[in-house]
Write an enzyme that holds these catalytic residues in place. Structure first.
Site, PDB file in Angstrom:
ATOM      1  N   ASN A   5       0.818  -1.212   0.000  1.00 11.85           N
ATOM      2  CA  ASN A   5       0.000   0.000   0.000  1.00 11.85           C
ATOM      3  C   ASN A   5       0.854   1.266   0.000  1.00 11.85           C
ATOM      4  O   ASN A   5       0.312   2.375   0.021  1.00 11.85           O
ATOM      5  CB  ASN A   5      -0.913   0.027   1.227  1.00 11.85           C
ATOM      6  N   HIS A  43     -15.235  -1.669   2.903  1.00 12.70           N
ATOM      7  CA  HIS A  43     -14.202  -2.391   3.646  1.00 12.70           C
ATOM      8  C   HIS A  43     -14.783  -3.070   4.883  1.00 12.70           C
ATOM      9  O   HIS A  43     -15.757  -2.598   5.479  1.00 12.70           O
ATOM     10  CB  HIS A  43     -13.089  -1.414   4.056  1.00 12.70           C
ATOM     11  N   GLU A 103     -16.606   3.907   0.349  1.00 11.16           N
ATOM     12  CA  GLU A 103     -15.182   4.219   0.221  1.00 11.16           C
ATOM     13  C   GLU A 103     -14.995   5.196  -0.935  1.00 11.16           C
ATOM     14  O   GLU A 103     -15.834   5.279  -1.840  1.00 11.16           O
ATOM     15  CB  GLU A 103     -14.372   2.952  -0.051  1.00 11.16           C
ATOM     16  N   SER A 127     -10.762  -0.728  -1.936  1.00  9.39           N
ATOM     17  CA  SER A 127      -9.468  -1.356  -1.719  1.00  9.39           C
ATOM     18  C   SER A 127      -9.272  -2.619  -2.547  1.00  9.39           C
ATOM     19  O   SER A 127      -8.142  -2.907  -2.975  1.00  9.39           O
ATOM     20  CB  SER A 127      -9.292  -1.683  -0.233  1.00  9.39           C
ATOM     21  N   ASP A 181     -14.734   6.690   3.550  1.00  4.50           N
ATOM     22  CA  ASP A 181     -13.414   6.194   3.942  1.00  4.50           C
ATOM     23  C   ASP A 181     -12.522   6.309   2.709  1.00  4.50           C
ATOM     24  O   ASP A 181     -12.686   5.569   1.735  1.00  4.50           O
ATOM     25  CB  ASP A 181     -13.525   4.741   4.393  1.00  4.50           C
ATOM     26  N   HIS A 213      -7.601   4.761   0.438  1.00  8.68           N
ATOM     27  CA  HIS A 213      -6.822   4.464  -0.762  1.00  8.68           C
ATOM     28  C   HIS A 213      -6.838   5.606  -1.765  1.00  8.68           C
ATOM     29  O   HIS A 213      -6.251   5.480  -2.849  1.00  8.68           O
ATOM     30  CB  HIS A 213      -7.335   3.174  -1.406  1.00  8.68           C
ATOM     31  N   LYS A 253      -1.083   4.172   3.926  1.00  9.66           N
ATOM     32  CA  LYS A 253      -1.004   3.897   2.494  1.00  9.66           C
ATOM     33  C   LYS A 253      -0.027   4.888   1.849  1.00  9.66           C
ATOM     34  O   LYS A 253       1.168   4.767   2.001  1.00  9.66           O
ATOM     35  CB  LYS A 253      -2.387   3.981   1.853  1.00  9.66           C
TER      36      LYS A 253
END
Length: 253
Positions: free
Chosen positions: A47, A133, A175, A179, A204, A207, A236
């Site tokens: 990541n 997630h 998200e 992910s 969220d 990423h 990340k």
């Protein structure tokens, strides 16, 4: 059956189902290569998107910080562990992303668990993207609020969920960049529908932060969306560890 017998039986079942996973010792890794078991591999599992874990400026700052304040906070933030450096970082993050407040957490998982669990009450509902997630869905499933999922990246599916009556408040969860699949959420459409229904949106962006948007400000900034709750992580693109919640002052308090 003893504890040990139970463990052995569970392990045997895992191995029989080809579900047995083991940790592999990594001897050395860079952004592009990984050395393990005497072999060198091309590295596609990290990541550390920007390679900052090994950037000289990041390493130097880490060393300087440890020399200045020690290797740890020494206590909980509500006792004596909330240092000037924590307060400064929160203020910088809030200003950078355009929020009143930022709250630091030890990890993105901890942030999602705390925020979702504390917000939801019995008559509330949480509407979550099906591919959110595990930290988001796990927190929602343990919340007293009712959890319902909408189809992945489908504003029309969310609209159908929002059309159902709810006695309490509504929290929509998604998200920024997912992910596992790497696709981006249609945040503008989700935010518009959520606000029309009087709900709040939690994004969220673990990423997305650091790699998309102006100066790496993330998915929300890139799509011109300012959700009521935004979780970012440092493990990340930033190459370190920890997380933060961005929100208004009352929510933070």
């Amino acid at each position: 059956m003893s504890w040990q017998q139970r463990f052995r039986q569970a392990l045997d079942q895992r191995r029989a189902a080809d579900g047995w996973r083991q940790r592999r010792i990594v001897d050395e890794q860079t952004t592009r290569t990984l050395h393990s078991g005497g072999r060198c591999y091309h590295h596609f599992s990290s990541n550390d998107y920007l390679g900052l874990t090994r950037h000289p400026a990041v390493i130097a700052a880490w060393q300087q910080g440890a020399a200045l304040t020690g290797a740890g906070a020494g206590a909980s933030g509500h006792v004596t562990g909330y240092h000037r450096q924590h307060a400064d970082l929160e203020a910088q993050l809030a200003d950078w992303l355009g929020y009143e407040r930022a709250l630091l957490f030890i990890s993105g998982f901890a942030a999602n668990q705390a925020v979702i669990h504390l917000l939801g009450e019995k008559n509330d509902r949480i509407l979550a993207d099906k591919l959110s997630h595990a930290s988001l869905l796990d927190a929602a499933s343990h919340s007293p609020a009712q959890l319902r999922r909408f189809s992945h990246n489908a504003p029309e599916s969310l609209a159908a969920r929002l059309a159902s009556p709810c006695e309490g408040e509504t929290l929509v969860v998604t998200e920024g960049i997912f992910s596992m699949d790497g696709d981006s959420a249609p945040l503008a459409a989700l935010a518009q529908q959520t606000r029309q229904a009087g709900g709040w949106l939690l994004v969220d962006d673990a990423h997305g932060i650091g790699v998309v948007g102006e100066q790496g400000r993330g998915s929300c900034w890139q799509q011109g969306v300012r959700p009521e709750l935004q979780v970012i992580t440092f493990g990340k693109a930033f190459g370190v560890s920890g997380a933060a919640l961005l929100c208004d002052a009352d929510t933070a308090d």
